[in-house]
Design a protein around this motif. Structure first.
Motif, short mmCIF file in Angstrom:
data_model
loop_
_atom_site.label_atom_id
_atom_site.label_comp_id
_atom_site.label_asym_id
_atom_site.label_seq_id
_atom_site.Cartn_x
_atom_site.Cartn_y
_atom_site.Cartn_z
N LEU A 20 0.84 -1.19 0.00
CA LEU A 20 0.00 0.00 0.00
C LEU A 20 0.88 1.24 0.00
N SER A 21 0.38 2.27 -0.67
CA SER A 21 1.09 3.55 -0.72
C SER A 21 0.17 4.65 -0.23
N CYS A 22 0.77 5.67 0.33
CA CYS A 22 0.02 6.84 0.76
C CYS A 22 0.81 8.08 0.36
N ALA A 33 5.19 12.23 11.76
CA ALA A 33 5.12 10.80 11.95
C ALA A 33 4.02 10.26 11.05
N MET A 34 4.21 9.02 10.59
CA MET A 34 3.27 8.41 9.65
C MET A 34 2.76 7.10 10.21
N GLY A 35 1.56 6.74 9.80
CA GLY A 35 1.05 5.47 10.29
C GLY A 35 -0.07 4.93 9.45
N TRP A 36 -0.39 3.67 9.72
CA TRP A 36 -1.50 2.98 9.06
C TRP A 36 -2.42 2.39 10.12
N PHE A 37 -3.70 2.55 9.87
CA PHE A 37 -4.74 1.92 10.66
C PHE A 37 -5.62 1.13 9.70
N ARG A 38 -6.47 0.28 10.25
CA ARG A 38 -7.41 -0.45 9.41
C ARG A 38 -8.72 -0.64 10.15
N ASP A 62 0.63 -6.50 16.97
CA ASP A 62 1.03 -7.90 17.08
C ASP A 62 0.48 -8.72 15.92
N SER A 63 -0.70 -8.35 15.45
CA SER A 63 -1.37 -9.12 14.40
C SER A 63 -0.63 -9.07 13.06
N VAL A 64 0.22 -8.08 12.85
CA VAL A 64 0.93 -7.95 11.57
C VAL A 64 2.45 -8.02 11.74
N LYS A 65 2.92 -8.04 12.98
CA LYS A 65 4.36 -8.04 13.23
C LYS A 65 5.01 -9.25 12.58
N GLY A 66 6.11 -9.00 11.91
CA GLY A 66 6.81 -10.08 11.21
C GLY A 66 6.32 -10.31 9.80
N ARG A 67 5.18 -9.76 9.47
CA ARG A 67 4.61 -9.92 8.13
C ARG A 67 4.53 -8.60 7.38
N SER A 68 4.72 -7.50 8.10
CA SER A 68 4.52 -6.19 7.48
C SER A 68 5.70 -5.28 7.74
N THR A 69 5.90 -4.34 6.82
CA THR A 69 6.98 -3.36 6.95
C THR A 69 6.46 -2.00 6.53
N ILE A 70 6.63 -1.03 7.41
CA ILE A 70 6.29 0.35 7.06
C ILE A 70 7.57 1.08 6.67
N SER A 71 7.47 1.90 5.65
CA SER A 71 8.64 2.66 5.21
C SER A 71 8.17 3.98 4.65
N ARG A 72 9.12 4.90 4.48
CA ARG A 72 8.77 6.21 3.94
C ARG A 72 9.84 6.68 2.98
N ASP A 73 9.39 7.45 2.01
CA ASP A 73 10.29 8.08 1.04
C ASP A 73 10.01 9.57 1.11
N ASN A 74 10.85 10.29 1.82
CA ASN A 74 10.60 11.72 2.00
C ASN A 74 10.72 12.48 0.68
N ALA A 75 11.50 11.98 -0.23
CA ALA A 75 11.65 12.67 -1.52
C ALA A 75 10.36 12.59 -2.34
N LYS A 76 9.58 11.55 -2.09
CA LYS A 76 8.32 11.37 -2.82
C LYS A 76 7.09 11.69 -1.98
N THR A 78 5.83 10.04 0.40
CA THR A 78 5.02 8.83 0.37
C THR A 78 5.42 7.89 1.50
N VAL A 79 4.42 7.26 2.08
CA VAL A 79 4.65 6.21 3.07
C VAL A 79 4.07 4.92 2.51
N TYR A 80 4.74 3.83 2.81
CA TYR A 80 4.35 2.53 2.28
C TYR A 80 4.05 1.55 3.42
N LEU A 81 3.22 0.57 3.08
CA LEU A 81 3.00 -0.56 3.98
C LEU A 81 3.09 -1.83 3.14
N GLN A 82 4.17 -2.56 3.33
CA GLN A 82 4.35 -3.83 2.65
C GLN A 82 3.77 -4.92 3.54
#
Length: 123
Positions: A20-22, A33-38, A62-76, A78-82
């Motif tokens: 996912l991208s934002c 600071a950036m974050g994802w909720f659902r 805990d439900s996504v730990k180990g399966r998900s990665t949040i990252s950000r690209d300040n140049a773009k 954009t924040v991502y959720l893999q």
């Protein structure tokens, strides 16, 4: 005017991966600071992942730990959720949020929110 727009939600099979991208506009992205909720049908919105504004520290439910990665690209701006090894329980509308205070963001009180993107995982 601050705007957040999420992209990438779709129908996937259990076990698949998704990113996912934002995209953010109208703010100094690196200051937030950036974050994802659902939110799943019939349930309250819940925290998924977040990252401090300097990008050094990340937090995961805990439900996504180990399966998900949040990252950000300040140049773009954009924040991502893999998300990997997706499960049926990951089905939800995913929202991006930002705030100057990471603590406030994690409590679900972020200053700005996107409209959400639907992720559906078929079992």
């Amino acid at each position: 005017q601050v705007q957040l727009a999420e992209f990438g939600g779709r129908l996937v099979q259990a076990g698949d991966s998704l990113r996912l991208s934002c995209a953010a506009s109208g703010l100094t992205f690196s200051s937030y600071a950036m974050g994802w909720f659902r939110q799943a049908p019939g349930k309250e919105r819940e925290f998924v992942a977040s990252m401090t504004r300097n990008g050094v520290t990340t937090y995961y439910a805990d439900s996504v730990k180990g399966r998900s990665t949040i990252s950000r690209d300040n140049a773009k701006n954009t924040v991502y959720l893999q998300m990997n090894s997706l499960k049926y329980e990951d089905t939800a509308v995913y929202y991006c949020t930002v705030d100057l205070s990471h603590l406030q963001l994690r409590t679900g009180a972020g200053a700005y929110w996107g409209q959400g993107t639907q992720v559906t995982v078929s079992s």
